[in-house]
Design a protein around this motif. Structure first.
Motif, PDB file in Angstrom:
ATOM      1  N   GLY A 117       0.818  -1.209   0.000  1.00 37.16           N
ATOM      2  CA  GLY A 117       0.000   0.000   0.000  1.00 37.16           C
ATOM      3  C   GLY A 117       0.846   1.250   0.000  1.00 37.16           C
ATOM      4  N   ALA A 118       2.121   1.122   0.391  1.00 38.31           N
ATOM      5  CA  ALA A 118       3.069   2.237   0.346  1.00 38.31           C
ATOM      6  C   ALA A 118       2.511   3.475   1.033  1.00 38.31           C
ATOM      7  CB  ALA A 118       3.464   2.515  -1.101  1.00 38.31           C
ATOM      8  N   PHE A 119       2.389   4.604   0.304  1.00 35.70           N
ATOM      9  CA  PHE A 119       1.975   5.867   0.902  1.00 35.70           C
ATOM     10  C   PHE A 119       0.647   5.738   1.638  1.00 35.70           C
ATOM     11  CE2 PHE A 119       4.332   7.849  -2.860  1.00 35.70           C
ATOM     12  CZ  PHE A 119       5.519   7.834  -2.164  1.00 35.70           C
ATOM     13  N   PHE A 120      -0.293   5.083   0.995  1.00 36.99           N
ATOM     14  CA  PHE A 120      -1.620   4.888   1.565  1.00 36.99           C
ATOM     15  C   PHE A 120      -1.512   4.302   2.974  1.00 36.99           C
ATOM     16  CE2 PHE A 120      -5.286   1.620   1.224  1.00 36.99           C
ATOM     17  CZ  PHE A 120      -6.112   2.394   2.024  1.00 36.99           C
ATOM     18  N   THR A 121      -0.722   3.257   3.117  1.00 36.29           N
ATOM     19  CA  THR A 121      -0.578   2.588   4.400  1.00 36.29           C
ATOM     20  C   THR A 121       0.266   3.394   5.375  1.00 36.29           C
ATOM     21  OG1 THR A 121      -0.740   0.447   3.279  1.00 36.29           O
ATOM     22  CG2 THR A 121       0.128   0.447   5.518  1.00 36.29           C
ATOM     23  N   TYR A 122       1.414   3.903   4.913  1.00 37.12           N
ATOM     24  CA  TYR A 122       2.349   4.569   5.811  1.00 37.12           C
ATOM     25  C   TYR A 122       1.798   5.875   6.385  1.00 37.12           C
ATOM     26  CZ  TYR A 122       5.465   1.205   3.602  1.00 37.12           C
ATOM     27  OH  TYR A 122       6.035   0.054   3.134  1.00 37.12           O
ATOM     28  N   VAL A 123       1.116   6.637   5.545  1.00 39.06           N
ATOM     29  CA  VAL A 123       0.515   7.881   6.039  1.00 39.06           C
ATOM     30  C   VAL A 123      -0.583   7.550   7.045  1.00 39.06           C
ATOM     31  CG1 VAL A 123      -0.817   9.929   5.416  1.00 39.06           C
ATOM     32  CG2 VAL A 123       1.096   9.206   3.982  1.00 39.06           C
ATOM     33  N   ILE A 131       8.178  10.453  10.458  1.00 36.80           N
ATOM     34  CA  ILE A 131       8.704  11.080  11.685  1.00 36.80           C
ATOM     35  C   ILE A 131       7.726  10.892  12.844  1.00 36.80           C
ATOM     36  CG2 ILE A 131       9.377  13.265  12.752  1.00 36.80           C
ATOM     37  CD1 ILE A 131      10.288  14.184   9.946  1.00 36.80           C
ATOM     38  N   VAL A 132       6.442  11.143  12.589  1.00 43.80           N
ATOM     39  CA  VAL A 132       5.424  11.036  13.640  1.00 43.80           C
ATOM     40  C   VAL A 132       5.280   9.594  14.113  1.00 43.80           C
ATOM     41  CG1 VAL A 132       2.967  11.298  14.155  1.00 43.80           C
ATOM     42  CG2 VAL A 132       4.163  13.056  12.833  1.00 43.80           C
ATOM     43  N   TYR A 133       5.280   8.668  13.174  1.00 46.50           N
ATOM     44  CA  TYR A 133       5.100   7.256  13.528  1.00 46.50           C
ATOM     45  C   TYR A 133       6.199   6.760  14.465  1.00 46.50           C
ATOM     46  CZ  TYR A 133       4.962   2.180  13.074  1.00 46.50           C
ATOM     47  OH  TYR A 133       4.933   0.831  13.351  1.00 46.50           O
ATOM     48  N   PHE A 134       7.437   7.033  14.122  1.00 48.65           N
ATOM     49  CA  PHE A 134       8.534   6.534  14.951  1.00 48.65           C
ATOM     50  C   PHE A 134       8.679   7.321  16.252  1.00 48.65           C
ATOM     51  CE2 PHE A 134       9.969   4.756  10.814  1.00 48.65           C
ATOM     52  CZ  PHE A 134      10.026   3.425  11.209  1.00 48.65           C
ATOM     53  N   ALA A 135       8.287   8.592  16.244  1.00 48.70           N
ATOM     54  CA  ALA A 135       8.309   9.370  17.481  1.00 48.70           C
ATOM     55  C   ALA A 135       7.285   8.824  18.464  1.00 48.70           C
ATOM     56  CB  ALA A 135       8.030  10.834  17.183  1.00 48.70           C
ATOM     57  N   ARG A 136       6.159   8.338  17.938  1.00 44.06           N
ATOM     58  CA  ARG A 136       5.096   7.824  18.795  1.00 44.06           C
ATOM     59  C   ARG A 136       5.356   6.388  19.245  1.00 44.06           C
ATOM     60  NH1 ARG A 136       1.200   8.214  15.436  1.00 44.06           N
ATOM     61  NH2 ARG A 136       0.986   6.012  14.910  1.00 44.06           N
ATOM     62  N   ARG A 167      17.035   4.828  15.454  1.00 45.41           N
ATOM     63  CA  ARG A 167      18.050   5.440  14.576  1.00 45.41           C
ATOM     64  C   ARG A 167      17.582   6.836  14.141  1.00 45.41           C
ATOM     65  NH1 ARG A 167      18.350   1.051   9.995  1.00 45.41           N
ATOM     66  NH2 ARG A 167      16.111   1.295  10.296  1.00 45.41           N
ATOM     67  N   ALA A 168      18.226   7.864  14.670  1.00 41.35           N
ATOM     68  CA  ALA A 168      17.799   9.241  14.397  1.00 41.35           C
ATOM     69  C   ALA A 168      17.899   9.586  12.925  1.00 41.35           C
ATOM     70  CB  ALA A 168      18.638  10.220  15.225  1.00 41.35           C
ATOM     71  N   TRP A 169      18.953   9.152  12.269  1.00 40.97           N
ATOM     72  CA  TRP A 169      19.132   9.478  10.844  1.00 40.97           C
ATOM     73  C   TRP A 169      17.987   8.904  10.014  1.00 40.97           C
ATOM     74  CZ3 TRP A 169      21.162  12.475   7.355  1.00 40.97           C
ATOM     75  CH2 TRP A 169      21.204  12.061   6.017  1.00 40.97           C
ATOM     76  N   ASN A 170      17.622   7.654  10.273  1.00 38.84           N
ATOM     77  CA  ASN A 170      16.609   6.979   9.465  1.00 38.84           C
ATOM     78  C   ASN A 170      15.193   7.458   9.748  1.00 38.84           C
ATOM     79  OD1 ASN A 170      19.010   5.087   9.971  1.00 38.84           O
ATOM     80  ND2 ASN A 170      18.011   4.103   8.238  1.00 38.84           N
ATOM     81  N   THR A 171      14.942   7.878  10.982  1.00 36.66           N
ATOM     82  CA  THR A 171      13.558   8.164  11.366  1.00 36.66           C
ATOM     83  C   THR A 171      13.240   9.643  11.586  1.00 36.66           C
ATOM     84  OG1 THR A 171      14.072   7.856  13.717  1.00 36.66           O
ATOM     85  CG2 THR A 171      13.396   5.910  12.470  1.00 36.66           C
ATOM     86  N   VAL A 172      14.272  10.478  11.636  1.00 40.42           N
ATOM     87  CA  VAL A 172      14.023  11.907  11.872  1.00 40.42           C
ATOM     88  C   VAL A 172      14.787  12.791  10.882  1.00 40.42           C
ATOM     89  CG1 VAL A 172      14.143  13.822  13.505  1.00 40.42           C
ATOM     90  CG2 VAL A 172      13.617  11.526  14.335  1.00 40.42           C
ATOM     91  N   ILE A 173      16.108  12.688  10.901  1.00 39.37           N
ATOM     92  CA  ILE A 173      16.940  13.631  10.151  1.00 39.37           C
ATOM     93  C   ILE A 173      16.725  13.514   8.643  1.00 39.37           C
ATOM     94  CG2 ILE A 173      19.284  14.398   9.678  1.00 39.37           C
ATOM     95  CD1 ILE A 173      20.066  13.350  12.449  1.00 39.37           C
TER      96      ILE A 173
END
Length: 491
Positions: A85-91, A397-402, A408-414
């Motif tokens: 689903g890519a974007f549909f699922t991830y968003v 960013i929101v998903y991994f912050a929650r 991994r900051a580089w992969n999930t935020v930066i």
């Protein structure tokens, strides 16, 4: 979905796509969607002519960096959200079901408009080719409809067949472009080899927003690696690797190939040659450096490249529809899987009919297949995908912050944040220069937002609103279905 679920495991299996696609096969699928020869032969000359001139090749490199940053977050999500689903699922996972559904409709707009734009261009090329070979003067739309029929047959069958067809065509079109580059380098080019396309003054020249639109459009499809998750072998490793390989490979190839085109005619002469006839520029270049063989081969391969492009996008759109149907937001039958071919066959048929209807409408309206169907709707697709990827970056960013599932900051935020900034700036530039692309300019050639510009840009606004409205309707009128939507999109 309720009826199918009541039939147990057997019914469930009929709605699940399966396969054993490896990294190479998936990369072929998504790079074929990018259609290297179509980009180098069709979009690159227009990017130079209407965009920022000889500085255009640098925009491929800039686009690749932006999209690679975006791909870092996308790859992280594929490991923690084991659903297609890519974007549909991830968003949906990151920003909620309503925004996820809105993003699904933006994705549908993106892939439908880019696919139909290429159908228009391909129909024109085929009609001209048939006539040049002594055949009848057939209308472009008739050739487009014939192409849709062939794509529909392949899309109906198992994905392995499409991947094999795309693989053969992709190797051939990339091969001839690389051969041209080698000869250009060996000969020293028309005015000597230089890095003029990468000089800041040339990059910022002309209309860089238009150039950036053509550059980003060349990458549309790379993110669809996640769509093939259920058909991938070892998806947790295959999908991230295929995503990185696609972005890096496409970026290097396009940058090198477009630089080669500039060197082939020289920085001082290339725009003049393109202006004479953008549509035959690649053919003239091949004839100059590869002789009669190159001229004939590129004619044939340009057609097969566009065919590979529409076939790949057809597969992507059908799988988006399949995922949306299984989430309960499109008719249930679109989620069915063929018992023999293991393909989303009903979704494929619906997409084929959709393409036929759109081409018929364009034909009735008398639109030019290249300057209007191709250019206008490729522009819509590019703006839509830039916005969609920017929203997806925020969702990552929101998903991994929650959830704290990946530290991994580089992969999930930066990286996602940097990608977001690049995508927003790109979208802003595309909007600012959009009227130039569709021909809405004043006497001095300055962009003016006329009726055509507003209509096309309005599609990018109206379509996600439909998604939000649908989500609200489902939540208020069908709470049980909304609960299923929650389970399907976000866990």
């Amino acid at each position: 979905m309720t009826q199918l679920e009541s039939k147990g495991v057997e019914a469930s299996a009929k709605r699940t796509l399966t396969g054993s696609l490896g990294v190479t096969a998936i990369v072929f699928m998504v790079v074929a969607a990018a259609s290297p020869l179509t980009v180098i032969g069709g979009a690159a000359p227009l990017g130079m002519l209407l965009g920022n001139g000889i500085g255009f090749p640098a925009l491929y490199a800039i686009s690749a960096v932006i999209l690679l940053l975006f791909a870092v977050g996308l790859a992280a999500m594929t490991r923690h959200v084991p659903k297609p689903g890519a974007f549909f699922t991830y968003v949906g996972y990151g920003l909620g079901r309503s925004t996820g559904l809105a993003s699904a409709w933006i994705a549908m707009l993106t892939y439908t408009t880019i696919q139909v734009s290429v159908y228009g261009y391909l129909g024109y090329i085929l009609s001209v080719t048939v006539q040049s070979l002594g055949g009848p003067a057939l209308p472009w739309w008739l050739m487009s409809l014939a192409t849709i029929a062939v794509v529909g047959v392949l899309g109906y069958r198992h994905i392995d067949l499409s991947s094999k067809v795309l693989g053969v065509l992709l190797v051939a079109e990339v091969g001839i472009v690389l051969a041209m580059i080698v000869v250009v380098i060996a000969s020293g080019g028309a005015e000597g080899l230089s890095l003029a396309p990468f000089e800041p003054a040339n990059i910022a020249a002309g209309s860089p927003g238009v150039g950036l639109m053509f550059a980003i459009a060349a990458f549309i499809g790379f993110e669809a690696t996640a769509i093939f998750r259920d058909e991938a072998k070892d998806p947790n490793r295959t999908i991230p690797r295929a995503t990185y390989a696609a972005v890096i490979g496409i970026g290097i190839f396009y940058t090198l190939a477009s630089w080669g085109l500039v060197m082939a005619w020289g920085p001082s002469s290339v725009l003049e040659v393109i202006a004479e006839d953008p549509g035959t520029f690649i053919i003239a270049t091949m004839a100059r450096y590869l002789g009669p063989f190159g001229e004939v081969a590129v004619n044939i391969l340009l057609i097969t490249a566009m065919f590979a492009c529409v076939l790949s996008f057809h597969n992507v759109v059908t799988r988006y529809q399949h995922s949306m149907a299984n989430a309960g937001v499109l008719p249930d039958k679109l989620g069915a899987v063929h018992a023999k071919h293991l393909s989303p066959h009903v979704s494929s048929l619906v997409q084929t009919v959709t393409a036929v209807v759109l081409i018929a409408v364009f034909a009735v309206l008398g639109l030019d297949p290249v300057l209007q169907v191709f250019t206008w709707f490729a522009g819509v697709a590019t703006l839509a995908i830039a916005i969609l990827m920017a929203v997806t970056s925020v969702a990552v960013i929101v998903y991994f912050a929650r959830t704290k599932k990946d530290g991994r900051a580089w992969n999930t935020v930066i990286a996602p944040a940097l990608g977001f900034v690049g995508l927003v700036l790109s979208a802003a530039l595309i909007v600012a220069y959009f009227p130039i692309m569709v021909g809405d300019v004043d006497a001095g050639g300055n962009p003016v937002f006329g009726a055509v510009s507003w209509f096309l840009l309005g599609l990018v606004v109206v379509v996600p609103i439909i998604g939000y409205a649908q989500a609200a309707w489902i939540k208020n009128r069908r709470p049980a279905a909304y609960a299923k939507l929650t389970d399907s999109i976000a866990g």
